[in-house]
Design a protein around this motif. Structure first.
Motif, PDB file in Angstrom:
ATOM      1  N   GLU A  36       0.826  -1.197   0.000  1.00  0.00           N
ATOM      2  CA  GLU A  36       0.000   0.000   0.000  1.00  0.00           C
ATOM      3  C   GLU A  36       0.869   1.260   0.000  1.00  0.00           C
ATOM      4  OE1 GLU A  36      -3.545   0.621  -0.118  1.00  0.00           O
ATOM      5  OE2 GLU A  36      -3.078  -1.280  -1.092  1.00  0.00           O
ATOM      6  N   SER A  37       1.991   1.187   0.727  1.00  0.00           N
ATOM      7  CA  SER A  37       2.898   2.336   0.723  1.00  0.00           C
ATOM      8  C   SER A  37       3.462   2.583  -0.680  1.00  0.00           C
ATOM      9  CB  SER A  37       4.030   2.096   1.738  1.00  0.00           C
ATOM     10  OG  SER A  37       4.965   3.151   1.679  1.00  0.00           O
ATOM     11  N   ASP A  67      -3.179   1.948  -9.057  1.00  0.00           N
ATOM     12  CA  ASP A  67      -4.468   1.670  -8.419  1.00  0.00           C
ATOM     13  C   ASP A  67      -4.449   0.391  -7.582  1.00  0.00           C
ATOM     14  OD1 ASP A  67      -5.997   3.922  -9.320  1.00  0.00           O
ATOM     15  OD2 ASP A  67      -5.906   3.052 -11.328  1.00  0.00           O
ATOM     16  N   PHE A  68      -3.605  -0.543  -7.887  1.00  0.00           N
ATOM     17  CA  PHE A  68      -3.549  -1.748  -7.046  1.00  0.00           C
ATOM     18  C   PHE A  68      -2.197  -2.441  -7.229  1.00  0.00           C
ATOM     19  CE2 PHE A  68      -5.435  -3.207 -11.028  1.00  0.00           C
ATOM     20  CZ  PHE A  68      -4.695  -4.337 -11.327  1.00  0.00           C
ATOM     21  N   ILE A  69      -1.764  -3.088  -6.137  1.00  0.00           N
ATOM     22  CA  ILE A  69      -0.627  -4.015  -6.156  1.00  0.00           C
ATOM     23  C   ILE A  69      -1.097  -5.263  -5.395  1.00  0.00           C
ATOM     24  CG2 ILE A  69       1.761  -4.474  -5.452  1.00  0.00           C
ATOM     25  CD1 ILE A  69       2.283  -1.477  -5.565  1.00  0.00           C
ATOM     26  N   THR A 105      -2.571  -9.521  -0.701  1.00  0.00           N
ATOM     27  CA  THR A 105      -2.747  -8.065  -0.555  1.00  0.00           C
ATOM     28  C   THR A 105      -3.775  -7.594  -1.575  1.00  0.00           C
ATOM     29  OG1 THR A 105      -1.009  -7.490  -2.133  1.00  0.00           O
ATOM     30  CG2 THR A 105      -0.328  -7.777   0.152  1.00  0.00           C
ATOM     31  N   HIS A 106      -4.371  -6.417  -1.250  1.00  0.00           N
ATOM     32  CA  HIS A 106      -5.308  -5.800  -2.198  1.00  0.00           C
ATOM     33  C   HIS A 106      -5.606  -4.388  -1.731  1.00  0.00           C
ATOM     34  CE1 HIS A 106      -8.876  -5.079  -4.699  1.00  0.00           C
ATOM     35  NE2 HIS A 106      -8.423  -6.088  -5.461  1.00  0.00           N
TER      36      HIS A 106
END
Length: 533
Positions: A77-78, A86-88, A99-100
């Protein structure tokens, strides 16, 4: 009344529409190109982020930990926030998310394509996932021994990409507006110039004007040349001008005209007589101006050859008539004198007076008729003798005058030649005391080959002419007289050139003009210069 829009206005509107369409199409292409470029940049970005996360040692360690989500979610998120993706998503090989962006979706299966990543390939695709359509990259996470233990996917939604493209639209729009303003300004300048050059006429009017212009040019019986602003290049030359001035086909410059017309300059000329090799021309020239600006010069030429020849013959006839009138007047005076002397009883003196005057006149007539076979030439010489006597000038016909023919000239041409030369001589001597003119006409075998030659010489007591003055006098109607333009020598030169003769001015020591004609091969060349010696 003018109908419709002017040609300049129509061109302006058409040009503006075309340019506006071109600029509009260019703007659309620029937007599409910006979107394409943004897609390529996004693919590169998400690929770099996914690979970086997958290759990080902390990621490998976190995947093997008891709780991968606790270790990976804060880190991804960092990274996502700092890179503005927008997403990793980090997932297990069986698609389970570690993760989401939306924590509620952690632990659920990943919805994109992973087969190629499981095979060890890093790839990108456009896929509609839980966040909507997006461009995403998927890459494998490998252990130290190369085994694929997890997958990483990073992506940017289409909506996000659209926002980035829209941020560029103001720049593209400003560039398009500036371009449209520039082309509009350029079109206005072009319209103004075209309006001025076409005088505000429309296409139909220009077409009609051209047709009328062409019809007039080919129907007028005058030679017409329209020169440009410089006066050197002819923009318009009609057929009659080419015929009268012997101009070749193609462009015409002032230097292509006869010498006398070259010297006209670009000023106004009214009814000037000019003589070419074959013609006598009346020349007019006007300057054409519009709104105070000089736009060209119009030169017109009219053929007066036949009229001039008739005028010369008429002048000769008038001269004959004046001479006969003077002789009749003198005869009446002499008759009155003789009658009075008889009435006074002085018969012997009356007879002596009458016979003395008769003998003088008859002697000249007998000598001329015996020496010159052509009656018209004899009559001309007798008339000129009487005319010279009225001016107080002694005109004599030399004793070696002998001409049984005027060949190769016709009698009319001989009268023109001899009459002009004598008139010029009488003008040259003026009313000076003891002024004289001497005429010689011979037609004899003087050439080595025995061919007969016509020889004409007119001498006078005048000052003569310099070489430059004589050349100018023979070019056209140039004259040293102040009351009119003389054409005598110019007409003589034209006649001499027509029959391949020779014209020259001599001083031996008196001034004289000599003309010779040979019956050998004749030339119609019109010489540029004449001999003066």
């Amino acid at each position: 009344m003018r109908r419709g829009r002017s040609l300049a206005g129509q061109v302006f509107v058409a040009q503006l529409v075309v340019l506006a369409l071109v600029i509009g199409a260019s703007t659309v292409l620029a937007v599409l190109q910006a979107r394409r470029a943004q897609d390529e940049a996004t693919r590169a970005q998400v690929t770099d982020i996914a690979v970086s996360v997958a290759r990080a040692p902390s990621t490998v360690a976190a995947v093997r930990a008891a709780d991968p989500t606790a270790l990976l979610q804060p880190v991804t998120e960092s990274i996502r926030t700092s890179t503005e993706v927008d997403f990793i998503v980090v997932m297990a090989p069986d698609r389970t998310r570690y993760t989401h962006t939306d924590p509620t979706r952690i632990g659920q299966p990943f919805s994109g394509t992973i087969d190629r990543a499981l095979a060890g390939e890093t790839f990108t695709e456009t896929f509609t996932g839980t966040l909507g359509p997006s461009i995403r990259a998927v890459t494998p996470v490998r252990a130290a021994d190369g085994t694929i233990i997890a997958l990483v996917s990073a992506g940017v939604t289409r909506a996000h990409i659209g926002d980035q493209v829209r941020e560029q639209l103001p720049v593209i729009g400003i560039a398009a507006a500036i371009g449209l303003l520039l082309v509009t300004f350029g079109s206005l300048l072009l319209r103004r110039r075209l309006f001025r050059q076409t005088h505000g006429l429309g296409p139909a009017e220009l077409s009609a004007l051209y047709e009328h212009h062409d019809a007039v040019l080919h129907s007028v019986h005058e030679g017409l040349l329209v020169f440009d602003r410089s006066g050197e290049q002819a923009d318009v030359v009609n057929v009659e001008a080419r015929r009268l001035l012997d101009l070749p086909e193609g462009p015409v410059r002032r230097t292509d005209l006869p010498i006398s017309l070259q010297r006209l300059g670009t000023g106004v000329v009214r009814d000037e007589m000019h003589v070419t090799a074959d013609r006598v021309l009346v020349v007019n020239q006007d300057v054409v101006e519009r709104e105070g600006r000089r736009i060209g010069t119009v030169l017109t030429v009219r053929d007066h050859t036949e009229l001039r020849d008739v005028s010369v013959e008429l002048a000769s006839v008038r001269g004959f008539a004046e001479s006969l009138r003077a002789q009749a007047h003198e005869a009446a005076n002499r008759l009155h004198t003789v009658v009075t002397m008889v009435e006074l009883g002085r018969s012997r003196e009356a007879v002596a007076f009458a016979t003395a005057e008769l003998e003088l006149s008859q002697a000249l007539i007998d000598r001329l008729t015996g020496a010159v076979a052509e009656p018209a030439v004899v009559a001309l010489l007798l008339g000129k003798v009487e005319k010279a006597a009225e001016y107080g000038v002694e005109l004599t016909v030399t004793g070696d005058t002998l001409a049984d023919s005027v060949d190769p000239l016709t009698p009319n041409e001989m009268v023109t030649l001899l009459g002009n030369l004598i008139d010029n001589a009488l003008d040259a001597v003026g009313r000076d005391e003891d002024a004289w003119v001497e005429v010689t006409v011979r037609h004899s075998a003087v050439r080595d080959d025995g061919e007969p030659e016509l020889y004409v010489r007119v001498a006078d007591s005048g000052p003569g002419m310099s070489a430059e003055l004589f050349t100018r006098a023979t070019e056209r109607g140039y004259s040293t007289k102040t009351d009119h333009n003389g054409l005598g020598l110019a007409l003589v030169r034209r006649l001499v050139a027509r029959h391949g003769g020779e014209l020259r001015a001599v001083r031996e020591p008196e001034s004289a003009v000599v003309v010779t004609f040979s019956r050998g091969p004749q030339s119609a060349e019109y010489p540029d210069s004449l001999e003066v010696r």
